[in-house]
Design a protein around this motif. Structure first.
Motif, PDB file in Angstrom:
ATOM      1  N   PRO A  33       0.823  -1.225   0.000  1.00  0.00           N
ATOM      2  CA  PRO A  33       0.000   0.000   0.000  1.00  0.00           C
ATOM      3  C   PRO A  33       0.849   1.264   0.000  1.00  0.00           C
ATOM      4  O   PRO A  33       0.668   2.166   0.827  1.00  0.00           O
ATOM      5  N   ASP A  34       1.793   1.340  -0.952  1.00  0.00           N
ATOM      6  CA  ASP A  34       2.653   2.510  -1.050  1.00  0.00           C
ATOM      7  C   ASP A  34       2.119   3.468  -2.117  1.00  0.00           C
ATOM      8  O   ASP A  34       1.043   3.253  -2.688  1.00  0.00           O
ATOM      9  N   VAL A  35       2.877   4.528  -2.411  1.00  0.00           N
ATOM     10  CA  VAL A  35       2.420   5.542  -3.359  1.00  0.00           C
ATOM     11  C   VAL A  35       2.166   4.940  -4.737  1.00  0.00           C
ATOM     12  O   VAL A  35       1.128   5.196  -5.361  1.00  0.00           O
ATOM     13  N   VAL A  36       3.107   4.133  -5.229  1.00  0.00           N
ATOM     14  CA  VAL A  36       2.932   3.528  -6.550  1.00  0.00           C
ATOM     15  C   VAL A  36       1.766   2.551  -6.548  1.00  0.00           C
ATOM     16  O   VAL A  36       1.012   2.466  -7.528  1.00  0.00           O
ATOM     17  N   GLY A  37       1.569   1.832  -5.441  1.00  0.00           N
ATOM     18  CA  GLY A  37       0.405   0.958  -5.342  1.00  0.00           C
ATOM     19  C   GLY A  37      -0.890   1.736  -5.476  1.00  0.00           C
ATOM     20  O   GLY A  37      -1.816   1.326  -6.183  1.00  0.00           O
ATOM     21  N   HIS A  38      -0.973   2.889  -4.804  1.00  0.00           N
ATOM     22  CA  HIS A  38      -2.163   3.742  -4.910  1.00  0.00           C
ATOM     23  C   HIS A  38      -2.368   4.221  -6.344  1.00  0.00           C
ATOM     24  O   HIS A  38      -3.495   4.205  -6.862  1.00  0.00           O
ATOM     25  N   ARG A  39      -1.275   4.634  -6.985  1.00  0.00           N
ATOM     26  CA  ARG A  39      -1.401   5.107  -8.367  1.00  0.00           C
ATOM     27  C   ARG A  39      -1.822   3.977  -9.304  1.00  0.00           C
ATOM     28  O   ARG A  39      -2.594   4.196 -10.245  1.00  0.00           O
ATOM     29  N   ALA A  40      -1.319   2.799  -9.055  1.00  0.00           N
ATOM     30  CA  ALA A  40      -1.695   1.651  -9.890  1.00  0.00           C
ATOM     31  C   ALA A  40      -3.179   1.326  -9.737  1.00  0.00           C
ATOM     32  O   ALA A  40      -3.871   1.002 -10.714  1.00  0.00           O
ATOM     33  N   VAL A  41      -3.682   1.428  -8.508  1.00  0.00           N
ATOM     34  CA  VAL A  41      -5.110   1.185  -8.279  1.00  0.00           C
ATOM     35  C   VAL A  41      -5.941   2.228  -9.041  1.00  0.00           C
ATOM     36  O   VAL A  41      -6.945   1.888  -9.690  1.00  0.00           O
ATOM     37  N   SER A  42      -5.531   3.482  -8.969  1.00  0.00           N
ATOM     38  CA  SER A  42      -6.271   4.529  -9.696  1.00  0.00           C
ATOM     39  C   SER A  42      -6.225   4.280 -11.207  1.00  0.00           C
ATOM     40  O   SER A  42      -7.232   4.444 -11.907  1.00  0.00           O
ATOM     41  N   TRP A  43      -5.057   3.892 -11.711  1.00  0.00           N
ATOM     42  CA  TRP A  43      -4.903   3.600 -13.144  1.00  0.00           C
ATOM     43  C   TRP A  43      -5.845   2.479 -13.554  1.00  0.00           C
ATOM     44  O   TRP A  43      -6.529   2.568 -14.581  1.00  0.00           O
ATOM     45  N   ALA A  44      -5.916   1.425 -12.753  1.00  0.00           N
ATOM     46  CA  ALA A  44      -6.769   0.279 -13.083  1.00  0.00           C
ATOM     47  C   ALA A  44      -8.248   0.625 -12.964  1.00  0.00           C
ATOM     48  O   ALA A  44      -9.066   0.226 -13.809  1.00  0.00           O
ATOM     49  N   ARG A  45      -8.618   1.380 -11.934  1.00  0.00           N
ATOM     50  CA  ARG A  45     -10.030   1.747 -11.769  1.00  0.00           C
ATOM     51  C   ARG A  45     -10.510   2.614 -12.930  1.00  0.00           C
ATOM     52  O   ARG A  45     -11.652   2.481 -13.386  1.00  0.00           O
ATOM     53  N   HIS A  46      -9.650   3.509 -13.408  1.00  0.00           N
ATOM     54  CA  HIS A  46     -10.017   4.363 -14.536  1.00  0.00           C
ATOM     55  C   HIS A  46     -10.322   3.527 -15.778  1.00  0.00           C
ATOM     56  O   HIS A  46     -11.190   3.898 -16.582  1.00  0.00           O
ATOM     57  N   ARG A  47      -9.624   2.389 -15.904  1.00  0.00           N
ATOM     58  CA  ARG A  47      -9.826   1.512 -17.068  1.00  0.00           C
ATOM     59  C   ARG A  47     -10.779   0.368 -16.784  1.00  0.00           C
ATOM     60  O   ARG A  47     -10.953  -0.523 -17.603  1.00  0.00           O
ATOM     61  N   LYS A  48     -11.378   0.393 -15.593  1.00  0.00           N
ATOM     62  CA  LYS A  48     -12.345  -0.636 -15.182  1.00  0.00           C
ATOM     63  C   LYS A  48     -11.738  -2.041 -15.219  1.00  0.00           C
ATOM     64  O   LYS A  48     -12.392  -3.023 -15.583  1.00  0.00           O
ATOM     65  N   LEU A  49     -10.477  -2.116 -14.805  1.00  0.00           N
ATOM     66  CA  LEU A  49      -9.792  -3.406 -14.719  1.00  0.00           C
ATOM     67  C   LEU A  49      -9.921  -3.968 -13.301  1.00  0.00           C
ATOM     68  O   LEU A  49      -9.949  -3.206 -12.321  1.00  0.00           O
ATOM     69  N   PRO A  50      -9.973  -5.277 -13.161  1.00  0.00           N
ATOM     70  CA  PRO A  50     -10.039  -5.866 -11.817  1.00  0.00           C
ATOM     71  C   PRO A  50      -8.715  -5.677 -11.080  1.00  0.00           C
ATOM     72  O   PRO A  50      -7.636  -5.700 -11.691  1.00  0.00           O
TER      73      PRO A  50
END
Length: 396
Positions: A109-126
């Protein structure tokens, strides 16, 4: 009603594309990144493509499985062996876009993890998050217990933005539910390499080389030498034995920034440094008892490795070991920090060879349940379940 038209997503591991984000994939060896590398190797053997996004260093602790793409990072002040991931740079985002993953797996749950989650949510990826350590507990070992509720709240925000979690033990999964981190939680346990960890690799000659007589009972510590592993509780509990005149030896296997502190605290202990592969198996099997007082692990790899070697374990009754050790059958589970009770449990094992043998045999029998392939397939099945759920939503 769901549209029955087939959707262009894989229905088995072959053809699956996984983007994995890690704060420490291979630059410092630990149980978490060993598990991640085993998972990547398993997925690739079964036809999946995996791309790993993590900090890179010039001289990593071991070669990585899968294609490793470096993310910007800096050395953490005071703990320079670890790196803090900074961001998803434009270069990394272009690489992600080109890879076009079916699922995103975040392991920290670091900064890059947060950014990766946002990137995936924007693309509606699981999004699947794996939980490897209890980060919120670290601060109590550095006189910063006041920060624990804040860290827990930040972690809750992170994990609740993911579609599902995998935890390495049912006890850890229950902690996550109690903390309201998420409610879709599968188990990604840990396996043990029986060729390396088994009673047959015990070596009396190795013990003698380190000044341990055949009739002496060796209490072992195994792990990275950092305060959050419970080094203070370990040494205080050993003091209990010394005050009562209980003859024993201490073997310390591992390295880390707290080594000097630990060596000064236990001047009679045998420090054998970092051990890997067959050397590690020999060191663990050559112990007589493993003492693991840590409460930060979510599984307890060292506990399982000792059990596979037929060694009884005295451990904190906390996440991880609690799901492995059967109290008074294969070891002892003691309330975290209960130094006197830890000392008494160790005394019983030191003075009773038959008890050590009986509990060690029970632990070895339990360890046979942990097969790496079966365990890693559980993660692959979770990926496919999440991909299927997202795909069904898209075709409605």
């Amino acid at each position: 009603m769901t549209d029955p038209t087939p959707f262009p997503f894989p229905t088995d591991v072959a053809g699956l594309r996984v983007a994995l984000f890690s704060g420490n994939y291979n630059y410092v060896r630990d149980g978490a990144n060993q598990a991640l590398n085993r998972l990547v190797g398993y997925l690739q053997r079964h036809g999946a493509q995996v791309r790993v996004y993590a900090p890179k260093v010039r001289h990593p602790a071991f070669p990585s499985m899968g294609k490793l793409v470096g993310v910007p990072s800096f050395a953490i002040p005071g703990r320079a062996e670890y790196r803090f991931p900074l961001a998803l740079s434009p270069r990394v985002r272009r690489d992600l876009d080109a890879f076009d993953p079916h699922v995103v797996h975040v392991s920290s749950p670091d900064v890059v993890g947060h950014r990766a989650v946002s990137w995936a949510r924007h693309r509606k990826l699981p999004i699947l998050a794996s939980v490897h350590t209890r980060f919120e507990t670290y601060f109590r070992y550095y006189n910063m217990a006041w920060a624990e509720p804040v860290i827990e709240a930040l972690m809750r925000r992170f994990y609740r933005r993911c579609d599902a979690l995998v935890a390495p033990s049912e006890s850890m999964a229950q902690v996550l539910r109690d903390q309201r981190m998420n409610y879709d939680i599968d188990i990604w346990s840990r396996g043990v390499d029986r060729e390396i960890f088994n009673p047959g690799v015990r070596c009396l000659e190795w013990r003698r080389e380190h000044g341990i007589a055949d009739d002496e009972v060796a209490i072992g510590f195994l792990g990275r030498l950092v305060m959050e592993k419970g080094l203070d509780v370990f040494s205080d509990s050993i003091d209990q034995l010394q005050r009562r005149g209980v003859k024993h030896k201490v073997i310390v296997v591992g390295e880390g920034p707290a080594r000097d502190w630990f060596a000064a605290r236990l001047p009679q202990a045998v420090f054998v440094g970092f051990q890997g592969g067959a050397d590690l198996g020999r060191a663990v099997a050559s112990m007589d008892v493993l003492f693991n007082p840590s409460v930060t692990e979510t599984f307890g790899n060292v506990t399982l490795e000792a059990m596979a070697c037929g060694i009884p374990v005295v451990a904190a009754a906390a996440t991880g070991s609690q799901s492995l050790v059967d109290d008074n059958v294969s070891g002892r589970l003691i309330a975290p920090g209960a130094v006197r009770q830890f000392g008494e449990a160790l005394r019983c094992y030191v003075e009773d060879a038959e008890l050590r043998a009986r509990h060690g045999a029970a632990g070895e029998e339990r360890s046979l349940e942990f097969s790496w392939d079966r365990i890693n397939q559980a993660v692959a099945d979770t990926y496919l379940r999440l991909v299927r759920l997202k795909a069904n939503k898209k075709v409605r």
